[in-house]
Design a protein around this motif. Structure first.
Motif, PDB file in Angstrom:
ATOM      1  N   LEU A 154      52.464  38.344  -3.135  1.00 38.04           N
ATOM      2  CA  LEU A 154      52.063  39.164  -4.289  1.00 38.04           C
ATOM      3  C   LEU A 154      50.621  38.841  -4.691  1.00 38.04           C
ATOM      4  O   LEU A 154      49.809  39.736  -4.918  1.00 38.04           O
ATOM      5  CB  LEU A 154      53.021  38.897  -5.454  1.00 38.04           C
ATOM      6  CG  LEU A 154      52.730  39.658  -6.752  1.00 38.04           C
ATOM      7  CD1 LEU A 154      54.053  40.085  -7.407  1.00 38.04           C
ATOM      8  CD2 LEU A 154      51.939  38.811  -7.742  1.00 38.04           C
ATOM      9  N   CYS A 155      50.309  37.555  -4.736  1.00 33.51           N
ATOM     10  CA  CYS A 155      48.983  37.091  -5.154  1.00 33.51           C
ATOM     11  C   CYS A 155      47.897  37.661  -4.236  1.00 33.51           C
ATOM     12  O   CYS A 155      46.882  38.194  -4.693  1.00 33.51           O
ATOM     13  CB  CYS A 155      48.961  35.559  -5.119  1.00 33.51           C
ATOM     14  SG  CYS A 155      47.475  34.841  -5.814  1.00 33.51           S
ATOM     15  N   ASN A 156      48.140  37.575  -2.924  1.00 34.16           N
ATOM     16  CA  ASN A 156      47.130  38.027  -1.960  1.00 34.16           C
ATOM     17  C   ASN A 156      46.904  39.535  -2.028  1.00 34.16           C
ATOM     18  O   ASN A 156      45.847  40.027  -1.669  1.00 34.16           O
ATOM     19  CB  ASN A 156      47.543  37.620  -0.538  1.00 34.16           C
ATOM     20  CG  ASN A 156      47.399  36.121  -0.327  1.00 34.16           C
ATOM     21  OD1 ASN A 156      46.546  35.481  -0.925  1.00 34.16           O
ATOM     22  ND2 ASN A 156      48.260  35.550   0.502  1.00 34.16           N
ATOM     23  N   PHE A 191      47.514  41.576  -4.970  1.00 35.39           N
ATOM     24  CA  PHE A 191      47.172  42.169  -6.262  1.00 35.39           C
ATOM     25  C   PHE A 191      46.121  41.414  -7.083  1.00 35.39           C
ATOM     26  O   PHE A 191      45.622  41.959  -8.061  1.00 35.39           O
ATOM     27  CB  PHE A 191      48.440  42.351  -7.112  1.00 35.39           C
ATOM     28  CG  PHE A 191      49.383  43.376  -6.544  1.00 35.39           C
ATOM     29  CD1 PHE A 191      49.045  44.722  -6.527  1.00 35.39           C
ATOM     30  CD2 PHE A 191      50.588  42.988  -5.989  1.00 35.39           C
ATOM     31  CE1 PHE A 191      49.902  45.667  -5.988  1.00 35.39           C
ATOM     32  CE2 PHE A 191      51.461  43.924  -5.450  1.00 35.39           C
ATOM     33  CZ  PHE A 191      51.114  45.278  -5.451  1.00 35.39           C
ATOM     34  N   HIS A 192      45.792  40.183  -6.738  1.00 34.54           N
ATOM     35  CA  HIS A 192      44.868  39.435  -7.588  1.00 34.54           C
ATOM     36  C   HIS A 192      43.485  39.322  -6.942  1.00 34.54           C
ATOM     37  O   HIS A 192      43.362  39.335  -5.721  1.00 34.54           O
ATOM     38  CB  HIS A 192      45.464  38.062  -7.926  1.00 34.54           C
ATOM     39  CG  HIS A 192      46.731  38.186  -8.733  1.00 34.54           C
ATOM     40  ND1 HIS A 192      47.750  37.267  -8.723  1.00 34.54           N
ATOM     41  CD2 HIS A 192      47.133  39.179  -9.577  1.00 34.54           C
ATOM     42  CE1 HIS A 192      48.719  37.673  -9.525  1.00 34.54           C
ATOM     43  NE2 HIS A 192      48.373  38.827 -10.038  1.00 34.54           N
ATOM     44  N   SER A 193      42.459  39.221  -7.806  1.00 36.15           N
ATOM     45  CA  SER A 193      41.069  39.247  -7.313  1.00 36.15           C
ATOM     46  C   SER A 193      40.748  37.954  -6.560  1.00 36.15           C
ATOM     47  O   SER A 193      41.450  36.939  -6.703  1.00 36.15           O
ATOM     48  CB  SER A 193      40.104  39.398  -8.497  1.00 36.15           C
ATOM     49  OG  SER A 193      40.089  38.198  -9.251  1.00 36.15           O
ATOM     50  N   ALA A 224      42.040  31.547 -13.388  1.00 35.84           N
ATOM     51  CA  ALA A 224      43.098  31.587 -12.359  1.00 35.84           C
ATOM     52  C   ALA A 224      44.118  32.667 -12.705  1.00 35.84           C
ATOM     53  O   ALA A 224      44.186  33.136 -13.845  1.00 35.84           O
ATOM     54  CB  ALA A 224      43.782  30.225 -12.281  1.00 35.84           C
ATOM     55  N   CYS A 225      44.893  33.063 -11.696  1.00 37.18           N
ATOM     56  CA  CYS A 225      45.900  34.107 -11.948  1.00 37.18           C
ATOM     57  C   CYS A 225      47.217  33.485 -12.437  1.00 37.18           C
ATOM     58  O   CYS A 225      47.391  32.269 -12.432  1.00 37.18           O
ATOM     59  CB  CYS A 225      46.124  34.950 -10.697  1.00 37.18           C
ATOM     60  SG  CYS A 225      46.516  34.002  -9.224  1.00 37.18           S
ATOM     61  N   GLU A 226      48.135  34.361 -12.813  1.00 35.00           N
ATOM     62  CA  GLU A 226      49.427  33.932 -13.358  1.00 35.00           C
ATOM     63  C   GLU A 226      50.249  33.123 -12.352  1.00 35.00           C
ATOM     64  O   GLU A 226      51.188  32.425 -12.725  1.00 35.00           O
ATOM     65  CB  GLU A 226      50.230  35.170 -13.777  1.00 35.00           C
ATOM     66  CG  GLU A 226      50.637  36.011 -12.560  1.00 35.00           C
ATOM     67  CD  GLU A 226      50.990  37.451 -12.878  1.00 35.00           C
ATOM     68  OE1 GLU A 226      50.328  38.052 -13.738  1.00 35.00           O
ATOM     69  OE2 GLU A 226      51.923  37.965 -12.244  1.00 35.00           O
TER      70      GLU A 226
HETATM   71 ZN   LIG Z   1      47.830  35.228  -8.007  1.00 37.52          ZN
END
Ligand SMILES: [Zn+2]
Length: 238
Positions: free
Chosen positions: A136-138, A140-142, A213-215
């Motif tokens: 998910l991180c790869n 949707f997150h910047s 940082a992301c969630e």
């Molecule tokens: Zn993330």
């Protein structure tokens, strides 16, 4: 006596004692490959100060990290249970110490200690969750969010705010081109959030890095990696 590896230290005393006779302390150098994707897994590793990256590699050579394992975990476990072929390439991200055990020795201990199998299955479940979160991180997150999260994860496992990582290391882990990391770190350095020197990156402002940082950080932090095996004992688990 504690070893410094959270997984082993969470095991009941009798299991830990059985394992200790077969564990070998090894030094792992940065960029060493423990296994390549598809390679036979002969030994399982329990990192201490070393940190291991698990990668998937495409046919044209692109890589992306799917999991990061330090003193909280185990490397090679899933493959040992199943095909004995490594699902991922496992490379040393930060050099240091680890304990290793031969798979055939581990299998003999498993036959005698069902409590160990329960703890390992729980760990594999946690690894699948970690890999799902990275997916998910790869997607949707910047890059800046992912870089800050990854830097915090490495620093947390190392126990130091300064870690020996290069732009190429971060690019390989995050599946981006190296100049993208160079630009990301340049911006963070200008704001004095991080500092770079001698192929190392230091976190200057921990609160700011956490803010950026992301969630995913909360799910991937080793603070959430407590192994319930601590509550097991080998007899009740049997
Ligand atoms: Zn993330």
């Amino acid at each position: 006596m504690n070893t410094g590896n959270f997984f082993i230290d969470s095991l009941p005393h009798e299991i830990k004692q059985r394992l200790s006779f077969q564990l070998q302390l090894v030094k792992l150098a940065k960029h060493d490959h423990l296994y390549l994707q598809g390679q036979k897994v002969d030994s399982i590793y329990f990192p201490l100060s070393a940190i291991i990256s698990k990668y998937q590699t495409s046919a044209d050579g692109h890589t992306i990290e799917v999991a990061l394992t330090g003193k909280e975990g185990v490397v090679g476990l899933t493959s040992a249970f199943d095909s004995r072929e490594s699902m991922n390439s496992c490379q040393v991200c930060i050099g240091g110490s680890a304990m290793k055990i031969r798979v055939d020795f581990l299998m003999k201990i498993l036959e005698a200690e069902p409590g160990l199998e329960a703890a390992m299955m729980h760990y594999i479940d946690a690894q699948v969750k970690q890999m799902s979160r990275r997916l998910l991180c790869n997607r949707f997150h910047s890059v800046e969010q992912r870089f800050c999260t990854w830097l915090l994860l490495v620093a947390e496992r190392r126990g130091k705010p300064r870690v020996r990582i290069t732009h190429a290391d971060a690019a390989r882990a995050l599946g981006v081109h190296r100049p993208t990391i160079t630009e990301t770190t340049r911006i963070l350095c200008e704001k004095k959030i991080i500092a770079q020197s001698n192929a190392a990156i230091a976190i200057n402002d921990l609160d700011q890095v956490k803010e950026l940082a992301c969630e995913c950080l909360a799910d991937l932090s080793i603070a959430k990696k407590a192994v319930p095996a601590r509550r097991l004992n080998s007899k009740s688990a049997a």
